[in-house]
Design a protein around this motif. Structure first.
Motif, short mmCIF file in Angstrom:
data_model
loop_
_atom_site.label_atom_id
_atom_site.label_comp_id
_atom_site.label_asym_id
_atom_site.label_seq_id
_atom_site.Cartn_x
_atom_site.Cartn_y
_atom_site.Cartn_z
N ASP A 37 0.88 -1.17 0.00
CA ASP A 37 0.00 0.00 0.00
C ASP A 37 0.92 1.22 0.00
O ASP A 37 1.15 1.85 1.03
CB ASP A 37 -0.89 -0.01 1.24
N ALA A 63 -0.64 5.63 0.52
CA ALA A 63 -1.62 6.18 1.45
C ALA A 63 -1.00 6.76 2.72
O ALA A 63 -1.42 7.82 3.19
CB ALA A 63 -2.64 5.09 1.82
N LYS A 82 -8.51 7.39 11.96
CA LYS A 82 -8.92 7.16 10.58
C LYS A 82 -7.86 6.36 9.83
O LYS A 82 -8.17 5.44 9.06
CB LYS A 82 -9.16 8.51 9.87
N GLN A 83 -6.61 6.69 10.05
CA GLN A 83 -5.52 5.96 9.39
C GLN A 83 -5.37 4.54 9.95
O GLN A 83 -5.09 3.60 9.20
CB GLN A 83 -4.22 6.75 9.55
N LYS A 110 -7.81 2.82 11.11
CA LYS A 110 -8.97 2.11 10.54
C LYS A 110 -8.67 1.67 9.11
O LYS A 110 -9.04 0.57 8.70
CB LYS A 110 -10.19 3.02 10.58
N HIS A 111 -7.97 2.54 8.35
CA HIS A 111 -7.60 2.19 6.98
C HIS A 111 -6.69 0.96 6.98
O HIS A 111 -6.87 0.04 6.16
CB HIS A 111 -6.88 3.37 6.32
N GLU A 151 -8.74 -2.12 7.71
CA GLU A 151 -9.60 -2.48 6.57
C GLU A 151 -8.80 -3.15 5.46
O GLU A 151 -9.23 -4.14 4.87
CB GLU A 151 -10.30 -1.22 6.05
N VAL A 152 -7.61 -2.61 5.16
CA VAL A 152 -6.76 -3.21 4.13
C VAL A 152 -6.37 -4.63 4.52
O VAL A 152 -6.31 -5.54 3.68
CB VAL A 152 -5.50 -2.35 3.90
#
Length: 541
Positions: free
Chosen positions: A263, A266, A276-277, A279-280, A283-284
């Motif tokens: 990734d 990002a 938020k990061q 959480k990203h 999720e990935v």
């Protein structure tokens, strides 16, 4: 503050680097500090480093999987220490006037080899180079060829006490042999497993987020360890806890390096992660945040270990406190795939090595979770009560080597008096007991120091006096080869080699169950017994 003065001397630098090695970068009050972050800053400020400096720094760089930076510092170290390198396709060979610098080079090369292997890169050549460095160091490790040792390593003095010389020699031989054995294990695993780097990086990220939790670290046990009133406020909000854990993994334990392998854009310039990061990242990696930490701040061990198990299956949960380099925990988890294990260790470098050992086993160990934390706060704040099957403590560090020889002192403790600072004081014993499942579970303590075993008996008695309704002394399961040595204040002290009677899966070799077990068998301890082991078993009522 030490670094802002500018150009700290070598002793000050090493004190700071060692502290950063024992801890790791953490998120506190919105700032990320400690660990490799602080070490980077100190390294830039210092004009002088010795061999110990390079050991501490290269280990941290490798632990963060910053392999390019680690490689550069290893090359710089070889230049400074005048280590001549003879290149070969099968691995480099080394020559130098000062053999002690080869010991430091071996440490650095092991950390570098470990980092490459964890990222799925070809580490065979660097592994072979490490073995060559170890062999070169062992070929002349009893004395350096110079009058003194360079850079941070103890010099051999003409008037030095002979006993100390023997002890230092045994310790250094043991350390180098441990390095050689670990490299061989890594090379063996690489012959079996050859994952593609991108897939290896993603698998590593998933393991870091579900099998590695760093809360705090250090290297000492305070005199008030285990006192609930003295503990700092614990972050229990699930989002804040996950952000804290993810930030430490991101900065100090290689999550950033591994995550950016698949990734790339990002989060490339991020050091402090927002929710938020985080959480990203989850999720990935297809990880549900609720499977990590529950609403009370407890780690959701049942959720973490549930992947691949039949729905509704209840698996025994075992904890080792003070797990050191992780030999015992990894072995137990390997021998008992139907049970789950938690390795808890205060020092960040040791728990990171345990995690690497599990990842780089011939068959990766999935039923082991590594936790960097103070044992007391971990038991109180991160483990739900009445959920643990067994808690193990192996070779705990005594407050002093001879505390426990005075019966009068011990009697005062047993009757409720003050205890010296040690990992198994009465408060921690009570915290451990609260985590255990009633009627079915045990706290098992194994030590090599009989005097310390007597102190533990006094602390157990004090805990029984404070909480008589939850814990009591008991005996190993039958059949057992353990011999009852003595009963102190109603607490039984046994002697014998650990076996199934105290729920240890034993190794078939006689090399030792752990780093310190092998060290004492080599005769390096003054008050630690080479072969005798002293056992205390406490059961939850």
């Amino acid at each position: 503050e030490m670094c802002e003065i500018g150009n700290p001397n070598v002793r000050s630098l090493n004190t700071l680097l060692r502290g950063c090695l024992w801890t790791a970068a953490t998120l506190e009050n919105g700032l990320v500090a400690g660990g490799v972050i602080t070490s980077d800053f100190a390294w830039r400020q210092s004009h002088y480093q010795d061999s110990s400096s390079f050991e501490y720094y290269v280990i941290q760089l490798s632990q963060a999987l910053r392999i390019d930076d680690a490689r550069d510092e290893i090359e710089r170290f070889k230049q400074i220490m005048k280590i001549e390198t003879k290149r070969s396709k099968k691995g480099d060979n080394y020559e130098t006037e000062d053999k002690t610098s080869l010991e430091s080079l071996s440490v650095c090369l092991l950390a570098f080899t470990r980092a490459k292997a964890m990222l799925g890169l070809d580490a065979r050549q660097t592994g072979t180079s490490t073995l060559n460095a170890v062999n070169a160091a062992l070929s002349g490790n009893t004395k350096t060829t110079n009058e003194r040792a360079y850079g941070g390593k103890r010099a051999w003095k003409k008037d030095e006490n002979q006993q100390r010389i023997v002890s230092n020699t045994r310790y250094r031989e043991h350390r180098l042999n441990e390095i050689r054995n670990e490299v061989k294990l890594i090379l063996d695993s690489l012959r079996i497993r050859k994952p593609k780097p991108k897939q290896a990086a993603k698998n590593l990220c998933r393991q870091l987020m579900t099998r590695f939790f760093y809360f705090s670290g250090g290297g000492t046990t305070s005199s008030i360890n285990g006192d609930e009133k003295s503990s700092k406020n614990c972050v229990t909000n699930p989002k804040d806890t996950i952000a804290q854990l993810t930030t430490s993994n991101w900065v100090s334990f290689g999550l950033k390096t591994a995550f950016l392998k698949f990734d790339e854009h990002a989060l490339s310039n991020i050091k402090r992660l927002t929710w938020k990061q985080c959480k990203h990242i989850l999720e990935v990696l297809n990880i549900d945040a609720k499977s990590l930490v529950d609403e009370k701040g407890f780690i959701s061990f049942s959720g973490l270990f549930s992947v691949g198990c039949p729905k509704g299956a209840v698996r025994p949960l075992n904890i080792e406190l003070g797990s050191g380099f992780g030999d015992w925990a990894v072995h137990q988890a390997t021998c008992n795939p139907d049970q789950d294990y938690i390795a808890v260790e205060l020092r960040a470098d040791r728990i990171a090595q345990t995690f690497a050992r599990a990842i780089l086993s011939e068959k990766p160990v999935r039923n082991l979770c590594c936790v960097g934390a103070d044992c007391s706060s971990f038991l109180r704040e991160r483990v739900e009560k009445n959920t643990v099957t067994n808690i193990f403590v192996n070779h705990p560090e005594p407050p002093t080597q001879t505390f426990g020889a005075d019966d009068e002192e011990l009697s005062k403790i047993a009757q409720g008096g003050d205890e010296p600072a040690h990992i198994l004081n009465s408060n921690i014993i009570i915290s451990a007991a609260n985590c255990l499942v009633p009627t079915k579970s045990m706290l098992v303590i194994v030590t090599d120091n009989r005097m310390y075993a007597r102190l533990i008996c006094a602390s157990v008695k004090k805990a029984m006096k404070l909480e008589p309704s939850i814990i009591q002394s008991t005996c190993p399961s039958s059949p057992s080869k353990m011999k009852l040595l003595e009963v102190l204040w109603g607490v039984s002290l046994y002697e014998g080699q650990p076996d199934e009677s105290i729920r240890h899966s034993i190794k078939t070799s006689d090399s030792g169950q752990s780093y310190f077990d092998r060290l004492w068998k080599a005769g390096a301890g003054t008050h630690a017994d080479c072969y005798k082991r002293f056992v205390i078993v406490v059961k939850r009522v």
